[in-house]
Design a protein around this motif. Structure first.
Motif, short mmCIF file in Angstrom:
data_model
loop_
_atom_site.label_atom_id
_atom_site.label_comp_id
_atom_site.label_asym_id
_atom_site.label_seq_id
_atom_site.Cartn_x
_atom_site.Cartn_y
_atom_site.Cartn_z
N ALA A 20 -1.36 -7.70 9.07
CA ALA A 20 -0.84 -6.41 8.64
C ALA A 20 -0.04 -6.56 7.35
CB ALA A 20 0.02 -5.79 9.73
N ASP A 21 0.77 -7.59 7.27
CA ASP A 21 1.58 -7.81 6.07
C ASP A 21 0.70 -7.98 4.83
OD1 ASP A 21 3.90 -7.63 7.56
OD2 ASP A 21 4.19 -9.80 7.68
N LEU A 22 -0.48 -8.56 5.01
CA LEU A 22 -1.37 -8.84 3.88
C LEU A 22 -2.30 -7.67 3.53
CD1 LEU A 22 -2.38 -12.48 4.84
CD2 LEU A 22 -0.84 -11.80 2.99
N TYR A 23 -2.85 -6.99 4.53
CA TYR A 23 -3.94 -6.06 4.28
C TYR A 23 -3.79 -4.63 4.80
CZ TYR A 23 -6.44 -10.41 3.33
OH TYR A 23 -6.83 -11.63 2.84
N LEU A 24 -2.87 -4.37 5.71
CA LEU A 24 -2.84 -3.08 6.38
C LEU A 24 -2.62 -1.92 5.42
CD1 LEU A 24 -3.05 -1.48 8.99
CD2 LEU A 24 -0.58 -1.84 9.32
N ASP A 25 -1.65 -2.00 4.54
CA ASP A 25 -1.40 -0.89 3.61
C ASP A 25 -2.62 -0.59 2.76
OD1 ASP A 25 1.17 -0.46 4.54
OD2 ASP A 25 2.12 -1.67 2.96
N LYS A 26 -3.31 -1.64 2.32
CA LYS A 26 -4.51 -1.44 1.50
C LYS A 26 -5.59 -0.72 2.29
CE LYS A 26 -3.38 -5.51 -1.14
NZ LYS A 26 -3.62 -6.92 -1.36
N LEU A 27 -5.77 -1.12 3.55
CA LEU A 27 -6.78 -0.47 4.38
C LEU A 27 -6.41 0.99 4.64
CD1 LEU A 27 -9.33 -0.49 6.13
CD2 LEU A 27 -7.90 -1.31 8.02
N LEU A 28 -5.17 1.24 5.00
CA LEU A 28 -4.75 2.62 5.29
C LEU A 28 -4.90 3.50 4.06
CD1 LEU A 28 -1.64 1.98 7.56
CD2 LEU A 28 -3.96 2.66 8.26
N GLY A 32 -7.47 6.83 3.58
CA GLY A 32 -7.06 8.12 3.06
C GLY A 32 -6.58 9.15 4.07
N ARG A 33 -6.09 8.70 5.20
CA ARG A 33 -5.57 9.62 6.20
C ARG A 33 -4.21 9.14 6.67
NH1 ARG A 33 -10.15 10.85 10.51
NH2 ARG A 33 -8.34 10.72 11.84
N ASP A 34 -3.34 10.11 7.00
CA ASP A 34 -2.00 9.77 7.46
C ASP A 34 -1.89 9.64 8.97
OD1 ASP A 34 -1.06 9.85 4.85
OD2 ASP A 34 -0.53 11.98 4.98
N ASN A 136 -17.33 -7.95 5.32
CA ASN A 136 -16.65 -9.12 4.76
C ASN A 136 -16.46 -8.90 3.27
OD1 ASN A 136 -19.25 -9.44 3.88
ND2 ASN A 136 -19.51 -11.51 4.63
N ASN A 137 -16.53 -7.62 2.87
CA ASN A 137 -16.29 -7.23 1.48
C ASN A 137 -14.81 -6.91 1.33
OD1 ASN A 137 -16.18 -6.18 -1.05
ND2 ASN A 137 -17.62 -4.52 -0.68
N PHE A 138 -14.04 -7.89 0.95
CA PHE A 138 -12.60 -7.71 0.89
C PHE A 138 -12.18 -6.82 -0.29
CE2 PHE A 138 -13.15 -11.72 3.17
CZ PHE A 138 -12.68 -11.28 4.38
N VAL A 139 -13.11 -6.52 -1.20
CA VAL A 139 -12.80 -5.58 -2.27
C VAL A 139 -12.46 -4.22 -1.67
CG1 VAL A 139 -13.78 -4.41 -4.29
CG2 VAL A 139 -14.24 -6.83 -3.90
N ALA A 140 -13.06 -3.91 -0.53
CA ALA A 140 -12.78 -2.64 0.15
C ALA A 140 -11.31 -2.54 0.53
CB ALA A 140 -13.66 -2.49 1.39
N LEU A 141 -10.63 -3.66 0.66
CA LEU A 141 -9.23 -3.64 1.05
C LEU A 141 -8.28 -3.57 -0.14
CD1 LEU A 141 -9.32 -6.30 3.87
CD2 LEU A 141 -9.34 -3.83 4.09
N LEU A 142 -8.79 -3.66 -1.33
CA LEU A 142 -7.92 -3.68 -2.52
C LEU A 142 -7.59 -2.30 -3.02
CD1 LEU A 142 -9.52 -6.66 -4.40
CD2 LEU A 142 -7.55 -6.67 -2.91
#
Length: 142
Positions: A20-28, A32-34, A136-142
């Protein structure tokens, strides 16, 4: 992932604090939803326990998760196994997306195999529920 995905009303991400510390904010942000529910599991093999499973299931069911809901496993290994089992058993199956954090795991997930075989009850309680999408496309998380 996100551009081609139509999100149902109930969506939850299951992860652990380290991921979560690494990727959660990027995924959320990408989703695009709250109203995405975030559930944290322990950071170790101890997450594969009946107590953790029951706690996460209770939390999901208390917020009206059902078969048309979507679970996202953010992390591989333990998180992928735990979230996959929850998805398979929540009202006899709901939609699942797995986003493992290293590419070797994405190949095992696609094949329907746990990343590691163990000779204990945790591996006997396995479900064949496969995710409808693995990224496994981590660009989606950026």
């Amino acid at each position: 992932i996100v551009d081609s995905l139509s999100l149902p009303p109930h969506v939850a991400v299951i992860t652990n604090q380290t991921v979560a510390d690494l990727y959660l904010d990027k995924l959320l942000n990408a989703l695009g939803r709250d109203d995405i529910k975030v559930l944290l599991a322990p950071d170790s093999e101890n997450a594969k326990s009946i107590n953790v499973y029951t706690g996460l299931m209770t939390e999901l069911l208390s917020t009206n998760f059902n078969r048309s809901s979507l679970l996202i496993a953010l992390g591989g290994g333990v998180i992928g196994d735990l979230t996959g089992f929850i998805a398979a058993t929540l009202h006899r199956g709901c939609r699942l997306i797995q986003i493992p954090t290293w590419s070797v795991q994405s190949n095992a997930i696609r094949a329907g195999n746990p990343s590691e075989r163990q000779s204990n009850v945790k591996q006997l309680a396995h479900s064949p529920q496969r995710p409808f999408r693995v990224s496994n496309n981590f660009v989606a998380l950026l």
